[in-house]
Design a protein around this motif. Sequence first.
Motif, PDB file in Angstrom:
ATOM      1  N   UNK A 102       0.830  -1.215   0.000  1.00 39.90           N
ATOM      2  CA  UNK A 102       0.000   0.000   0.000  1.00 39.90           C
ATOM      3  C   UNK A 102       0.857   1.255   0.000  1.00 39.90           C
ATOM      4  N   UNK A 103       1.884   1.252   0.792  1.00 39.80           N
ATOM      5  CA  UNK A 103       2.747   2.438   0.884  1.00 39.80           C
ATOM      6  C   UNK A 103       3.473   2.707  -0.426  1.00 39.80           C
ATOM      7  N   UNK A 104       3.883   1.627  -1.090  1.00 34.65           N
ATOM      8  CA  UNK A 104       4.714   1.771  -2.285  1.00 34.65           C
ATOM      9  C   UNK A 104       3.972   1.530  -3.595  1.00 34.65           C
ATOM     10  N   UNK A 105       2.674   1.250  -3.514  1.00 35.12           N
ATOM     11  CA  UNK A 105       1.837   1.152  -4.708  1.00 35.12           C
ATOM     12  C   UNK A 105       2.204   0.042  -5.679  1.00 35.12           C
ATOM     13  N   UNK A 106       2.398  -1.166  -5.189  1.00 38.33           N
ATOM     14  CA  UNK A 106       2.716  -2.288  -6.070  1.00 38.33           C
ATOM     15  C   UNK A 106       2.000  -3.537  -5.576  1.00 38.33           C
ATOM     16  N   UNK A 107       1.906  -4.538  -6.442  1.00 38.77           N
ATOM     17  CA  UNK A 107       1.328  -5.832  -6.088  1.00 38.77           C
ATOM     18  C   UNK A 107       2.304  -6.916  -6.519  1.00 38.77           C
ATOM     19  N   UNK A 108       2.873  -7.621  -5.552  1.00 44.70           N
ATOM     20  CA  UNK A 108       3.878  -8.635  -5.857  1.00 44.70           C
ATOM     21  C   UNK A 108       4.104  -9.511  -4.632  1.00 44.70           C
ATOM     22  N   UNK A 109       4.667 -10.694  -4.858  1.00 45.73           N
ATOM     23  CA  UNK A 109       5.095 -11.530  -3.746  1.00 45.73           C
ATOM     24  C   UNK A 109       6.451 -11.076  -3.222  1.00 45.73           C
ATOM     25  N   UNK A 110       7.147 -10.255  -3.968  1.00 44.97           N
ATOM     26  CA  UNK A 110       8.411  -9.663  -3.532  1.00 44.97           C
ATOM     27  C   UNK A 110       8.125  -8.315  -2.893  1.00 44.97           C
ATOM     28  N   UNK A 137      -5.323  -6.874  -4.795  1.00 45.84           N
ATOM     29  CA  UNK A 137      -5.607  -5.458  -4.555  1.00 45.84           C
ATOM     30  C   UNK A 137      -6.997  -5.109  -5.060  1.00 45.84           C
ATOM     31  N   UNK A 138      -7.586  -4.106  -4.421  1.00 44.30           N
ATOM     32  CA  UNK A 138      -8.867  -3.596  -4.875  1.00 44.30           C
ATOM     33  C   UNK A 138     -10.081  -4.273  -4.268  1.00 44.30           C
ATOM     34  N   UNK A 139      -9.901  -5.395  -3.603  1.00 43.50           N
ATOM     35  CA  UNK A 139     -11.045  -6.081  -2.997  1.00 43.50           C
ATOM     36  C   UNK A 139     -11.527  -5.280  -1.792  1.00 43.50           C
ATOM     37  N   UNK A 140     -12.848  -5.128  -1.675  1.00 44.31           N
ATOM     38  CA  UNK A 140     -13.405  -4.283  -0.616  1.00 44.31           C
ATOM     39  C   UNK A 140     -13.760  -5.032   0.659  1.00 44.31           C
ATOM     40  N   UNK A 141     -13.655  -6.364   0.649  1.00 40.80           N
ATOM     41  CA  UNK A 141     -13.991  -7.146   1.837  1.00 40.80           C
ATOM     42  C   UNK A 141     -13.230  -8.464   1.803  1.00 40.80           C
ATOM     43  N   UNK A 142     -13.136  -9.127   2.960  1.00 40.04           N
ATOM     44  CA  UNK A 142     -12.490 -10.443   2.967  1.00 40.04           C
ATOM     45  C   UNK A 142     -13.197 -11.430   2.036  1.00 40.04           C
ATOM     46  N   UNK A 143     -14.515 -11.390   2.009  1.00 42.80           N
ATOM     47  CA  UNK A 143     -15.282 -12.291   1.159  1.00 42.80           C
ATOM     48  C   UNK A 143     -14.978 -12.046  -0.322  1.00 42.80           C
ATOM     49  N   UNK A 144     -14.898 -10.779  -0.711  1.00 42.96           N
ATOM     50  CA  UNK A 144     -14.603 -10.439  -2.108  1.00 42.96           C
ATOM     51  C   UNK A 144     -13.203 -10.921  -2.496  1.00 42.96           C
ATOM     52  N   UNK A 145     -12.244 -10.745  -1.592  1.00 44.76           N
ATOM     53  CA  UNK A 145     -10.876 -11.210  -1.860  1.00 44.76           C
ATOM     54  C   UNK A 145     -10.858 -12.723  -2.044  1.00 44.76           C
ATOM     55  N   UNK A 146     -11.516 -13.430  -1.151  1.00 44.77           N
ATOM     56  CA  UNK A 146     -11.518 -14.883  -1.230  1.00 44.77           C
ATOM     57  C   UNK A 146     -12.207 -15.383  -2.498  1.00 44.77           C
TER      58      UNK A 146
END
Length: 190
Positions: A102-110, A137-146
């Motif tokens: 979130x702080x650095x604006x990226x999505x990665x396993x690294x 990223x972007x999911x608004x709830x735990x259910x949406x992420x899952x």
Amino acid sequence: MPEKIDLIAGVIYNEKIFSMTRVRKIILIGIIALCCGCGGSLISSSWWDTGDDAYVKDIIGHLNQARAKGRMCGTTYYKPAKPVTWNDRLGQASLAHSLDMARNGFLSHRGSDNSDPEERLAKAGYRWTSYGENVGQGYRSPDEALRAWLKSEMHCKNIMTPAFAEAGAAYAKSKTLRMYWTLVLGKAKH
């Protein structure tokens, strides 16, 4: 030597103990330093600093509902798997990675420091024989992420891997209020 398998969308690896009070203090100090050091770009993170404990842990209920049913993950059928339990150390590793993304604006396993999930788990004090990490990223709830992870072959495989007995999850919001999620499942070394 432990088996190590990198997956494109999810990660599975096979293969320090802090009191929770101390860990929460360390995390809180880190969050304060992070917020001060990034010009206020971090708005909010998960339950460690907002009191959303039940909200984030709610993902475990959804996760166990998904694991209770057999399902296809891509072309592989997974039988129903035993439920997982919440693990604070996996939650800490998840939170650290979500905050970084979130702080650095990226999505990665690294991580932004080039850390991998294995290093984050070691830093959180989790000794494992196997683990898997899902990010999103972007999911608004735990259910949406899952639900989204279950539609992704590699993420689905992590969720349905029967060896995993524990899980932890976290999210953090960026300055644009985009939510970054991390779910880590594992089996502890005894």
